[in-house]
Design an enzyme around this catalytic site. Sequence first.
Site, PDB file in Angstrom:
ATOM      1  N   GLU A  86       8.463  -5.363  -0.118  1.00 41.87           N
ATOM      2  CA  GLU A  86       7.572  -6.155  -0.979  1.00 41.87           C
ATOM      3  C   GLU A  86       8.000  -5.981  -2.423  1.00 41.87           C
ATOM      4  O   GLU A  86       7.202  -5.972  -3.335  1.00 41.87           O
ATOM      5  CB  GLU A  86       6.094  -5.772  -0.781  1.00 41.87           C
ATOM      6  CG  GLU A  86       5.854  -4.389  -0.227  1.00 41.87           C
ATOM      7  CD  GLU A  86       6.035  -3.275  -1.252  1.00 41.87           C
ATOM      8  OE1 GLU A  86       7.157  -2.735  -1.288  1.00 41.87           O
ATOM      9  OE2 GLU A  86       5.078  -2.947  -1.986  1.00 41.87           O
TER      10      GLU A  86
ATOM     11  N   ASN B 135      -1.403  -5.443   5.077  1.00 38.17           N
ATOM     12  CA  ASN B 135      -0.935  -5.384   6.472  1.00 38.17           C
ATOM     13  C   ASN B 135      -1.953  -4.695   7.372  1.00 38.17           C
ATOM     14  O   ASN B 135      -2.265  -5.188   8.453  1.00 38.17           O
ATOM     15  CB  ASN B 135       0.381  -4.594   6.562  1.00 38.17           C
ATOM     16  CG  ASN B 135       1.595  -5.459   6.256  1.00 38.17           C
ATOM     17  OD1 ASN B 135       1.563  -6.680   6.414  1.00 38.17           O
ATOM     18  ND2 ASN B 135       2.670  -4.819   5.813  1.00 38.17           N
TER      19      ASN B 135
ATOM     20  N   ASP C  97       6.741  -5.229  -7.811  1.00 41.38           N
ATOM     21  CA  ASP C  97       6.352  -4.659  -6.507  1.00 41.38           C
ATOM     22  C   ASP C  97       4.870  -4.945  -6.274  1.00 41.38           C
ATOM     23  O   ASP C  97       4.027  -4.711  -7.145  1.00 41.38           O
ATOM     24  CB  ASP C  97       6.622  -3.153  -6.523  1.00 41.38           C
ATOM     25  CG  ASP C  97       6.364  -2.496  -5.174  1.00 41.38           C
ATOM     26  OD1 ASP C  97       7.343  -2.035  -4.552  1.00 41.38           O
ATOM     27  OD2 ASP C  97       5.184  -2.432  -4.760  1.00 41.38           O
TER      28      ASP C  97
ATOM     29  N   ASP D 172       3.102 -11.193   5.656  1.00 39.33           N
ATOM     30  CA  ASP D 172       4.255 -12.094   5.503  1.00 39.33           C
ATOM     31  C   ASP D 172       3.902 -13.292   4.629  1.00 39.33           C
ATOM     32  O   ASP D 172       4.694 -13.735   3.799  1.00 39.33           O
ATOM     33  CB  ASP D 172       4.725 -12.597   6.874  1.00 39.33           C
ATOM     34  CG  ASP D 172       5.530 -11.543   7.625  1.00 39.33           C
ATOM     35  OD1 ASP D 172       5.770 -10.461   7.049  1.00 39.33           O
ATOM     36  OD2 ASP D 172       5.918 -11.799   8.778  1.00 39.33           O
TER      37      ASP D 172
END
Length: 407
Positions: free
Chosen positions: A329, A294, A286, A303
């Site tokens: 993620e 973000n 993770d 992304d």
Amino acid sequence: MAELLSGKIQAELGFETTVAKSMREARDILEDPAVRSVIFLALLDLILPDAPAGQIVDFVMGYGIPCIILTGVLNDETREEIQNKKVVDYVYKESMADVKYILSIIRRIHLNTSIKTLVVDDSALFREYISDLLSTQRLQVLLASDGREALAQLEKNPDIKVILTDYSMPNMDGYELTTHVRKTRGKDELAIIAISEFGNEFRANSRFLKLGANDFLSKPFSREEFLCRINHTLDSLEMFEEIKEKAHRDFLTGLSNRHYFFESGGKVWEDLRRAGRNDAALAVLDIDYFKNINDAHGHDVGDEALRVMAGLLHENARGKDLTARIGGEEFCFLLRDADRETALAYFQSLLEKIASARVQKDDIELGFTVSIGVAMGTAASLEETMVRADELLYKAKRGGRNQVQIE
Ligand code: GH3
Ligand code: MG
Ligand code: MG
């Protein structure tokens, strides 16, 4: 026309092209064996300044190169003449619609060289006729003289994609063959085209379709109809493939998606368990503080980070390993042939590679880290093992992130 086609072929299919403006130029090009050997298809104008009567066709076919004929006029006489030459196809060169058709045929021929077909008929003459037609399309052809032989061929060549079968044959007829094949192989992976005799085609065709044939042809049929049916069948097999492929993949990263990971990984896991192979590791990875990426740089940069991460997993997986994006993620890695020590070294090294990778988007450049939880052994099911890997992942998060926790 030559320039237009040449440009389209390069742009849309990615193949290199060479243009000759006359038979003489074509001869110069084909004289070089190195050039000749990499040409897999020729598009030929029937009327050239120095070869007005279609001489180019026999010349190029003499080198064993498959040909598509382009023509402005097509009367019955030239059509028959062309048909006799065993070319791949002939096309009018009138409009953009024709260009589109030409591109589709080139693509088809390129794909065909790796596709196996099986012709099943008790008449040697008919087998040869069909086999000839398939060969002009560069398809690989296998033969069987009845249903029983066909099943044996299929056993030996499980990668056969299309079966063309007659109805009436000794030992095992076409209906029985179709029924047998459909017990194990779906219409979406192996196509069956039935060929029925003149006279009983109405009953036979519908019966074949009900038993699971994809399509049928009634004798007598034209060469052109035959080729259209074959192409159509191959196109639909590919469409099925594409849909399956899309259903299995995560759109953003191209890795397997969660659903497919549990489906295919579950099978692999059960096989390992049955074989008593305990040397497998399941890791959940993770990205750390992904929300911050973000928030600080925007979703697009986030992304891109996901793509970089997926690329690293893909690059570092060996043939038997499985990787997937199982959530936002969150990623999964099934490592095979690894004891605890190997797995720890492997994921520690992966962790370091990820930490030193860079994400670039416009003028932004950044790095990120991951936390990894690794569960060892195949004693429990894949789902149960995943729960343990998840617990270890949270231990890694609580322990300060950017680290591996292993059982
Ligand atoms: P932690 O270190 O505890 O894992 O913190 P985190 O910020 O990585 O985890 P959290 O679960 O709080 O945030 C995950 C974020 O991932 C929230 C969500 O908006 C984002 N995310 C999920 N899917 C995508 C995606 O496809 N693209 C992008 N850019 N962001 C995504
Ligand atoms: Mg996270
Ligand atoms: Mg998360």
